[in-house]
Scaffold this motif. Structure first.
Motif, PDB file in Angstrom:
ATOM      1  N   VAL A   4       5.274   2.844  13.467  1.00 61.01           N
ATOM      2  CA  VAL A   4       6.540   2.985  13.105  1.00 61.01           C
ATOM      3  C   VAL A   4       6.881   3.754  11.817  1.00 61.01           C
ATOM      4  CG1 VAL A   4       9.011   2.202  13.413  1.00 61.01           C
ATOM      5  CG2 VAL A   4       7.327   1.256  14.753  1.00 61.01           C
ATOM      6  N   ASP A   5       7.069   4.979  11.761  1.00 63.41           N
ATOM      7  CA  ASP A   5       7.016   5.493  10.295  1.00 63.41           C
ATOM      8  C   ASP A   5       8.474   5.175   9.806  1.00 63.41           C
ATOM      9  OD1 ASP A   5       5.281   7.125  11.570  1.00 63.41           O
ATOM     10  OD2 ASP A   5       6.198   8.957  11.636  1.00 63.41           O
ATOM     11  N   GLY A   6       8.700   4.870   8.713  1.00 67.65           N
ATOM     12  CA  GLY A   6      10.087   4.414   7.728  1.00 67.65           C
ATOM     13  C   GLY A   6      10.208   2.924   8.159  1.00 67.65           C
ATOM     14  N   LEU A   7       9.307   2.179   8.963  1.00 67.21           N
ATOM     15  CA  LEU A   7       9.524   0.698   8.950  1.00 67.21           C
ATOM     16  C   LEU A   7       8.984   0.088   7.713  1.00 67.21           C
ATOM     17  CD1 LEU A   7      11.007  -1.398  11.193  1.00 67.21           C
ATOM     18  CD2 LEU A   7       8.520  -1.488  11.909  1.00 67.21           C
ATOM     19  N   ASP A   8       9.477  -0.814   7.036  1.00 67.77           N
ATOM     20  CA  ASP A   8       8.941  -1.748   5.903  1.00 67.77           C
ATOM     21  C   ASP A   8       9.127  -3.328   6.542  1.00 67.77           C
ATOM     22  OD1 ASP A   8      11.674  -2.531   5.339  1.00 67.77           O
ATOM     23  OD2 ASP A   8      11.628  -1.118   3.879  1.00 67.77           O
ATOM     24  N   GLU A   9       8.318  -3.813   5.643  1.00 66.92           N
ATOM     25  CA  GLU A   9       8.346  -5.667   5.643  1.00 66.92           C
ATOM     26  C   GLU A   9       9.761  -6.214   5.925  1.00 66.92           C
ATOM     27  OE1 GLU A   9       6.920  -9.406   3.581  1.00 66.92           O
ATOM     28  OE2 GLU A   9       6.923  -7.596   2.717  1.00 66.92           O
ATOM     29  N   ALA A  33       1.887 -13.590  14.860  1.00 69.08           N
ATOM     30  CA  ALA A  33       0.813 -12.455  14.285  1.00 69.08           C
ATOM     31  C   ALA A  33       0.684 -12.629  12.837  1.00 69.08           C
ATOM     32  CB  ALA A  33       1.266 -11.209  14.508  1.00 69.08           C
ATOM     33  N   SER A  34      -0.669 -12.221  12.445  1.00 70.73           N
ATOM     34  CA  SER A  34      -0.995 -12.359  10.964  1.00 70.73           C
ATOM     35  C   SER A  34      -0.401 -11.127  10.208  1.00 70.73           C
ATOM     36  CB  SER A  34      -2.388 -12.338  11.072  1.00 70.73           C
ATOM     37  OG  SER A  34      -3.209 -13.690  11.689  1.00 70.73           O
ATOM     38  N   PRO A  35       0.078 -11.334   8.916  1.00 69.47           N
ATOM     39  CA  PRO A  35       0.246 -10.331   8.245  1.00 69.47           C
ATOM     40  C   PRO A  35      -1.174  -9.727   7.481  1.00 69.47           C
ATOM     41  CG  PRO A  35       1.089 -12.425   7.346  1.00 69.47           C
ATOM     42  CD  PRO A  35       0.736 -12.628   8.532  1.00 69.47           C
ATOM     43  N   LEU A  36      -1.236  -8.460   7.706  1.00 68.63           N
ATOM     44  CA  LEU A  36      -2.447  -7.922   7.037  1.00 68.63           C
ATOM     45  C   LEU A  36      -1.898  -6.937   5.867  1.00 68.63           C
ATOM     46  CD1 LEU A  36      -4.557  -7.180  10.046  1.00 68.63           C
ATOM     47  CD2 LEU A  36      -4.375  -9.336   8.947  1.00 68.63           C
ATOM     48  N   ARG A  37      -2.189  -7.025   4.584  1.00 65.74           N
ATOM     49  CA  ARG A  37      -1.622  -6.108   3.543  1.00 65.74           C
ATOM     50  C   ARG A  37      -2.551  -4.978   3.489  1.00 65.74           C
ATOM     51  NH1 ARG A  37      -2.652  -5.850  -2.126  1.00 65.74           N
ATOM     52  NH2 ARG A  37      -0.572  -5.552  -3.215  1.00 65.74           N
ATOM     53  N   ILE A  38      -1.695  -3.908   3.557  1.00 67.29           N
ATOM     54  CA  ILE A  38      -2.361  -2.476   3.189  1.00 67.29           C
ATOM     55  C   ILE A  38      -2.329  -2.164   1.742  1.00 67.29           C
ATOM     56  CG2 ILE A  38      -2.724   0.103   3.932  1.00 67.29           C
ATOM     57  CD1 ILE A  38      -2.959  -2.081   6.336  1.00 67.29           C
ATOM     58  N   ALA A 364       3.347   1.287  -3.273  1.00 66.39           N
ATOM     59  CA  ALA A 364       3.804  -0.160  -2.501  1.00 66.39           C
ATOM     60  C   ALA A 364       2.793  -0.401  -1.507  1.00 66.39           C
ATOM     61  CB  ALA A 364       5.208   0.043  -1.974  1.00 66.39           C
ATOM     62  N   PRO A 365       2.503  -1.610  -1.329  1.00 59.61           N
ATOM     63  CA  PRO A 365       1.601  -2.010  -0.238  1.00 59.61           C
ATOM     64  C   PRO A 365       2.513  -1.836   1.187  1.00 59.61           C
ATOM     65  CG  PRO A 365       2.312  -3.989  -1.207  1.00 59.61           C
ATOM     66  CD  PRO A 365       3.077  -2.775  -1.933  1.00 59.61           C
ATOM     67  N   ALA A 366       1.887  -1.923   2.030  1.00 56.44           N
ATOM     68  CA  ALA A 366       2.519  -1.942   3.622  1.00 56.44           C
ATOM     69  C   ALA A 366       1.975  -3.347   4.161  1.00 56.44           C
ATOM     70  CB  ALA A 366       1.916  -0.788   4.431  1.00 56.44           C
ATOM     71  N   VAL A 367       2.765  -3.872   5.210  1.00 53.23           N
ATOM     72  CA  VAL A 367       2.292  -4.890   5.830  1.00 53.23           C
ATOM     73  C   VAL A 367       2.157  -4.839   7.277  1.00 53.23           C
ATOM     74  CG1 VAL A 367       2.687  -7.561   6.376  1.00 53.23           C
ATOM     75  CG2 VAL A 367       3.024  -6.526   3.820  1.00 53.23           C
TER      76      VAL A 367
END
Length: 428
Positions: A4-9, A33-38, A364-367
């Motif tokens: 999903v483009d533009g979606l954040d945590e 679900a498990s949050p995985l850090r990008i 910024a990281p992504a999750v």
């Protein structure tokens, strides 16, 4: 897999909270679900990031170096849409070779690929008579027969169809019709709305609500069981645009870019925007003197514009005709323009430049949210490419061109597999 483009945590947390205590499939996913850090870094725009995700390698090796097709006058450069531009075998290839049934909807660089159900939603009207011709000639035969032909017979106008609505509608139909072993869906409307209108604009608020509804519909149709995997992939956080930089104006002054009015005509060196970055492409065959001249000019620009110029060692063959030699990186909110004409960042509609109002933040990281057998617990982190390697391994597949090792425990991981700094999406 839903990107999903533009979606954040924070959006994930907000979308997971449903009214009056009702638990929808998105809330259930967020809870289980498990949050995985990008990690920060790597491509920050959707198409290059998703290409690295499904190949397990860096953007310099995927063949998809830009969000928009590079040099769109040349068919061979249209890497954003066409599978033939992928320089590395993808997860779709590995799945098909394993006998799995695959589907890719609005996913970059899939048109013409060996995918059972493929709806790339190509935007290449120079090569096709109309949108129906374009859709039918770039989608897979089964997609045309099962999902596009019936809509055309009913009089659906593709020019008036909202892409994400069409994609989610077809995803629900396809999941109800047959088993699909690998489904990849990209929703782009939220990112488009936020970039064009701003983060808090009414259009962006509506787009977030629509994206949540489309995710809910797809998850409901899939109805994952204990043996199924779900991966929800947001993009980098978007921030308000604060600074507009036109590096190609500097290159034009050095004779490295030729213009025709405000239009780019030809180039030896060109800085191609990747949202908050400017990627320095040099046409193959140019000597070191041209590269040195370009880097010297851009070094001067960087010194006066709060930018950093970082050289790149592995950018050979980034596109069919160019090598990448460096990247310009700005502070949060920097936007790079393609034009060789300097234009200010202004409020309202400017006849030459009217956006974006928001840009991704590469620092910024992504999750991502992951659920299912073989997918790691909370506390792991890695790049987009690492996530792709880990996803393939969970399916018993190998990405032959992968250069990443897979997700690994983060620096803050403790003995229980949790991560001190990994944000957890909560749901009510």
């Amino acid at each position: 897999m839903i990107a999903v483009d533009g979606l954040d945590e924070q959006d994930l947390a907000d979308c997971a909270r449903t009214g009056e205590g009702t638990r929808g499939p998105l809330a259930a996913l967020a809870a289980a679900a498990s949050p995985l850090r990008i990690r920060p870094g790597g491509p920050s725009e959707p198409a290059p990031a998703l290409a690295t995700l499904v190949t397990g390698t860096t953007v310099a090796h995927t063949g998809v170096a830009t969000e928009q097709p590079f040099d769109p006058e040349r068919p061979e450069s249209r890497s954003t849409w066409y599978a033939e531009a992928m320089a590395t075998p993808s997860l779709f290839t590995a799945a098909r070779q394993a006998g799995l049934r695959t589907a890719a909807l609005q996913w970059p660089a899939t048109a013409g690929g060996d995918i059972d159900l493929c709806l790339p939603l190509v935007e290449d009207l120079r090569r096709y008579r109309n949108r129906w011709d374009m859709a039918e000639r770039t989608s897979s035969p089964r997609m045309v027969a099962d999902h596009l032909a019936p809509r055309r017979e009913m009089g659906v106008q593709l020019s008036q169809a909202v892409p994400d609505e069409l994609v989610s509608e077809i995803a629900v139909e396809a999941l109800a019709r047959d088993r699909i072993d690998l489904l990849a869906v990209r929703l782009s409307g939220l990112g488009i709305a936020r970039r064009a209108a701003g983060l808090d604009a009414p259009a962006a608020t509506r787009a977030l609500r629509d994206a949540a509804e489309e995710i809910e519909a797809i998850l409901s149709a899939f109805s994952p069981g204990p043996e199924d995997r779900v991966l929800l992939v947001p993009g980098r956080r978007l921030v308000p645009a604060a600074l507009l930089v036109h590096p190609n104006a500097v290159l034009a002054e050095e004779g490295l870019v030729r213009t025709e009015g405000t239009r780019l005509k030809d180039f030896r060196v060109l800085v191609w925007p990747d949202g908050p970055r400017g990627v320095v492409h040099v046409r193959r065959g140019q000597g070191t003197a041209v590269r040195d001249l370009a880097l010297e000019a851009l070094t001067g620009l960087a010194a006066h514009s709060r930018l950093q110029l970082r050289t790149v060692d592995d950018g050979v063959g980034a596109t069919a005709e160019t090598d990448v030699v460096a990247v310009l990186e700005g502070t949060s909110g920097t936007v790079f323009g393609l034009s060789a004409t300097r234009r200010p960042l202004v409020e309202g509609d400017d006849p030459y430049y009217a956006g974006p109002r928001a840009v991704s933040d590469p620092s910024a990281p992504a999750v991502a949210l992951a659920q299912g057998p073989g997918l790691p617990p909370a506390g792991v982190e890695g790049s987009w490419a690492d996530l792709g390697v880990t996803l393939a391994a969970s399916m018993g597949l190998t990405l032959p061109g992968a250069t990443a090792a897979g997700m690994c425990p983060g620096a803050g991981a403790d003995g229980t597999g949790t991560h001190a700094s990994a944000p957890v999406v909560e749901s009510s």
